[in-house]
Design a protein around this motif. Structure first.
Motif, PDB file in Angstrom:
ATOM      1  N   LYS A  58      64.731  26.647  89.117  1.00  0.00           N
ATOM      2  CA  LYS A  58      63.329  26.654  88.667  1.00  0.00           C
ATOM      3  C   LYS A  58      62.409  26.787  89.884  1.00  0.00           C
ATOM      4  CE  LYS A  58      64.476  25.738  84.364  1.00  0.00           C
ATOM      5  NZ  LYS A  58      65.926  25.835  84.499  1.00  0.00           N
ATOM      6  N   ASP A  98      69.690  22.240  83.760  1.00  0.00           N
ATOM      7  CA  ASP A  98      68.957  23.179  82.904  1.00  0.00           C
ATOM      8  C   ASP A  98      68.790  22.613  81.492  1.00  0.00           C
ATOM      9  OD1 ASP A  98      68.550  25.038  84.856  1.00  0.00           O
ATOM     10  OD2 ASP A  98      70.176  26.380  84.234  1.00  0.00           O
ATOM     11  N   TYR A 101      66.168  19.917  81.557  1.00  0.00           N
ATOM     12  CA  TYR A 101      64.822  20.466  81.727  1.00  0.00           C
ATOM     13  C   TYR A 101      64.350  21.152  80.443  1.00  0.00           C
ATOM     14  CZ  TYR A 101      60.939  23.334  83.223  1.00  0.00           C
ATOM     15  OH  TYR A 101      59.701  23.922  83.309  1.00  0.00           O
TER      16      TYR A 101
END
Length: 552
Positions: A58, A98, A101
């Motif tokens: 990210k 991931d 998130y």
């Protein structure tokens, strides 16, 4: 400039303009990244590496607000490393992060939409009030470390920053999250080599990171679409770091001169008194002998350089310094040569020194030398005298110092001005509405024996006052007037009044009307009401259709 929906682009293939923009962003990322620490671990040839941190995938490529632009594609740190030939062995940890998130992001956007509907605000304004990044609560376990099968760890510490919001003295912004510190400690204990990448836009509490003793630390900022490729090239040595800090990184947050009153620190977010005056950044730290963690202009390289000043001369009011820069290390590299000016400071308050010129060398091979010239105009450094209502240069010695940071310089020359020179005479128009005391330094400071010896042996050039251009006295005709020709009344302006200052036009004028010549820009501005003017000058996200220009 509005955001463009990538699906609405007219061409499927990149245009030359886009390619040039991408290349500029790549070069800026290379030239601007700053190597803070390196014990020899960098450059690192492509091999197995364990990659961790929020910014691994990210990666923040841009800021928020006006820094938010669109690209056809982006290259994150993981992708860049793989493209460079590295093997990332921590994909299992990154995959789990991931998922964490994505769940957080889904819940955040749902909360934002709900609050926006309840309050009547738009989603963007609500989102600005929320934390910009996820608390990195995913643990790094012993089994995670063992499974990576490498002795090299790279950690990407990230902050999303930009327009409309300053970092506060809280965890997750200026300070590190407890979880971030714990992750770094875990990596330090689990790997023999630890590289920290700071994917940020402004200083953070660097002291806590350094207490963990990483082997290398590099600021990669928010470097655009190709940031992953650029950073991987810097790590491998295909590219070379040569950036310098454009701000001072304090040992402690409270070392900054206005820190106790800044923003919400004093409980008042409506009023900011700029008590630091001229003492901003390195000017404060240098003048008041506050030792920073990293000084302004600081940045390491994979090699070392020597800087030898040669001559000082002048062409009228323009001062020129020549110097010889030599790569005395074993790797190729670039150096940024910085020239600082110390003012006499007998009449006016002055910082210890201020940057007056800088340049970056070409890429120098080991033992290679480049002759460079730095120059500046004396009139550009005239200071404002409140008492004389003028910009002036004092008579006396102007001391030049050259080096590669504000904290690493040597005296290289003196410009002696034989008399005072007023470069511009003005007059006071408005009184200060709020009186407060500005920070002042001791004038006529004592110099050390070492500095005295350096000054005594430094080359000198002498200027007469008439050598320096002057605008002289600015002539005024009658009372000061605004752009619309109406008289400016200080008592109205200071009290916030404006009835007699601006004229108004009671109809809608568009920017298209201005472009076609139907109306002037002054008339366009005069047609806006007070709220519209406030939105226009403060950069609010709400855009009235009146401001928009039709595409032609």
């Amino acid at each position: 400039m509005y955001k463009r929906d990538i699906s609405q682009l007219k061409t499927k293939e990149m245009t030359d303009l886009e390619r040039r923009g991408i290349n500029i962003a790549y070069q800026a990322s290379i030239e601007g990244s700053v190597l803070l620490e390196n014990n020899g671990v960098l450059p690192l040839k492509p091999q197995k590496v364990a990659l961790y941190g929020f910014g691994a995938r990210k990666t923040m490529i841009r800021g928020i607000g006006s820094g938010d632009v669109s690209y056809r594609y982006t290259v994150n740190i993981e992708q860049g490393l793989i493209k460079e030939g590295f093997t990332v062995t921590s994909t299992a940890w990154l995959d789990e992060f991931d998922k964490l998130y994505d769940k957080y992001r889904e819940e955040l956007l749902a909360d934002v939409a709900r609050e926006a509907q309840e309050t009547g605000q738009d989603n963007l304004h609500v989102l600005y009030e929320r934390p910009h990044i996820l608390t990195p609560s995913q643990e790094i376990t012993d089994s995670d470390i063992i499974s990576t099968d490498t002795d090299v760890a790279i950690y990407v510490l990230t902050r999303k920053e930009g327009e409309g919001r300053d970092n506060r003295y809280v965890k997750g912004e200026y300070l590190l999250f407890d979880e971030e510190l714990e992750q770094l400690r875990k990596l330090r204990a689990g790997y023999s080599k630890l590289i920290v990448l700071l994917n940020i836009g402004s200083p953070i509490q660097i002291r806590d990171i350094m207490s963990i003793k990483p082997d290398a630390v590099m600021i990669i900022f928010q470097g655009g679409a190709e940031i992953g490729s650029a950073v991987a090239g810097l790590i491998s040595g295909r590219e070379i770091p040569s950036g310098k800090l454009t701000s001072t990184w304090a040992e402690d947050y409270w070392d900054y001169p206005n820190s106790k009153e800044f923003g919400e620190n004093d409980g008042d977010i409506e009023n900011e008194l700029y008590r630091e005056g001229i003492y901003v950044g390195y000017r404060y730290f240098d003048t008041f002998n506050i030792k920073p963690y990293y000084p302004f202009g600081y940045g390491k390289s994979y090699t070392k350089f020597s800087i030898e000043p040669c001559t000082i001369s002048n062409e009228g009011s323009r001062i020129l310094l020549s110097a010889k820069v030599t790569n005395v290390g074993s790797c190729r590299g670039k150096e940024v040569i910085q020239l600082y000016l110390s003012m006499p400071g007998k009449i006016l308050d002055q910082p210890k020194k201020q940057l007056c010129a800088f340049t970056k060398t070409k890429t120098l091979k080991p033992a290679e030398t480049e002759h460079i010239t730095l120059s500046f105009s004396m009139e550009d450094f005239a200071s404002f005298s409140v008492e004389k209502s003028a910009y002036l240069l004092e008579a006396g010695d102007y001391v030049l110092s050259v080096g590669n940071s504000s904290d690493s310089v040597r005296i290289c020359g003196i410009v002696r001005l034989t008399g005072e020179r007023v470069t511009r005479k003005v007059r006071h128009l408005f009184k200060r509405t709020v009186e407060f005391e500005e920070l002042k330094a001791e004038r006529n400071r004592k110099i050390s024996e070492f500095e005295y010896a350096e000054r005594s042996s430094a080359p000198m050039c002498i200027l007469e006052p008439e050598d320096i251009p002057s605008d002289g006295k600015i002539s005024y005709s009658g009372e000061p007037r605004n752009l619309f020709g109406s008289a400016i009344k200080p008592e109205d302006v200071n009290k916030g009044g404006g009835e007699n200052v601006f004229f108004h036009i009671d109809r809608t004028i568009t920017l298209t009307d201005v472009k076609k010549g139907y109306n002037s820009m002054d008339e366009f501005i005069a047609s806006l009401n007070e709220d519209e003017l406030i939105h226009l000058v403060t950069g609010q996200e709400y855009i009235n259709p009146q401001y928009k220009m039709k595409s032609v």
